[in-house]
Design an enzyme around this catalytic site. Structure first.
Site, PDB file in Angstrom:
ATOM      1  N   GLY A  46       0.690  -1.283   0.048  1.00  0.00           N
ATOM      2  CA  GLY A  46       0.221  -0.099   0.034  1.00  0.00           C
ATOM      3  C   GLY A  46       0.908   1.401   0.182  1.00  0.00           C
ATOM      4  O   GLY A  46       0.106   2.513   0.073  1.00  0.00           O
ATOM      5  N   CYS A  47       2.020   1.264  -0.040  1.00  0.00           N
ATOM      6  CA  CYS A  47       3.070   2.040   0.016  1.00  0.00           C
ATOM      7  C   CYS A  47       3.452   2.952  -1.548  1.00  0.00           C
ATOM      8  O   CYS A  47       3.409   1.758  -2.213  1.00  0.00           O
ATOM      9  CB  CYS A  47       4.162   1.904   0.795  1.00  0.00           C
ATOM     10  SG  CYS A  47       4.001   1.604   2.276  1.00  0.00           S
ATOM     11  N   SER A  48       3.529   4.094  -1.208  1.00  0.00           N
ATOM     12  CA  SER A  48       3.464   4.565  -3.288  1.00  0.00           C
ATOM     13  C   SER A  48       5.227   4.406  -3.316  1.00  0.00           C
ATOM     14  O   SER A  48       5.118   3.999  -4.991  1.00  0.00           O
ATOM     15  CB  SER A  48       3.257   6.155  -3.357  1.00  0.00           C
ATOM     16  OG  SER A  48       4.119   7.042  -2.098  1.00  0.00           O
ATOM     17  N   ALA A  49       6.027   4.256  -3.266  1.00  0.00           N
ATOM     18  CA  ALA A  49       6.917   4.018  -2.905  1.00  0.00           C
ATOM     19  C   ALA A  49       7.714   2.706  -2.572  1.00  0.00           C
ATOM     20  O   ALA A  49       6.911   1.960  -1.536  1.00  0.00           O
ATOM     21  CB  ALA A  49       8.259   4.764  -1.718  1.00  0.00           C
TER      22      ALA A  49
END
Length: 135
Positions: A46-49
């Protein structure tokens, strides 16, 4: 690693881009996480990075290694880790990590892309703590 209260004291003193620089600096201060530990199993969803968090056992205290491929995101995960690092599993399982991070007001300081994974970082850390506390 600095304590969360020490980081907040400095953070409150800063504005705008200086806060970004502090987050980047915090990320650089994280203990090195060996590449061998950066696997799908340690990846925070769920993290963009890409963000990896790996729990290590050190006596009766929790200790985490963490890394990210993005500088500011690495600083954010450093904040999460600072909130729980070297505390007992019982303490971390019962603490409100989101509340501990609330004074940083990350949602208004950073884009939603950068903060969207924070709840997942917190959940991963607390789930590990709860498993150990129950054992």
């Amino acid at each position: 690693m600095r304590t969360l209260s020490d980081i907040l004291e400095e953070y409150d003193f800063l504005e705008g881009d200086e806060r970004y620089r502090l987050l980047i600096e915090l990320g650089r201060e994280l203990e090195d996480m060996p590449d061998a530990l950066k696997t799908d199993a340690t990846l925070v969803r769920g993290c963009s990075a890409a963000v990896w968090v790996y729990p290590t056992e050190q006596t009766d205290q929790l200790h985490f290694l963490a890394d990210s491929n993005a500088a500011i995101t690495k600083g954010i995960v450093a904040l999460v880790i600072a909130a729980v690092q070297d505390k007992s599993a019982n303490e971390v399982a019962q603490m409100d990590v989101a509340k501990a991070l609330a004074p940083f007001d990350l949602k208004s300081q950073l884009s939603s892309n950068r903060t969207q994974g924070v709840p997942n970082m917190i959940a991963l850390v607390q789930e590990h703590a709860a498993r150990l506390a129950a054992a």
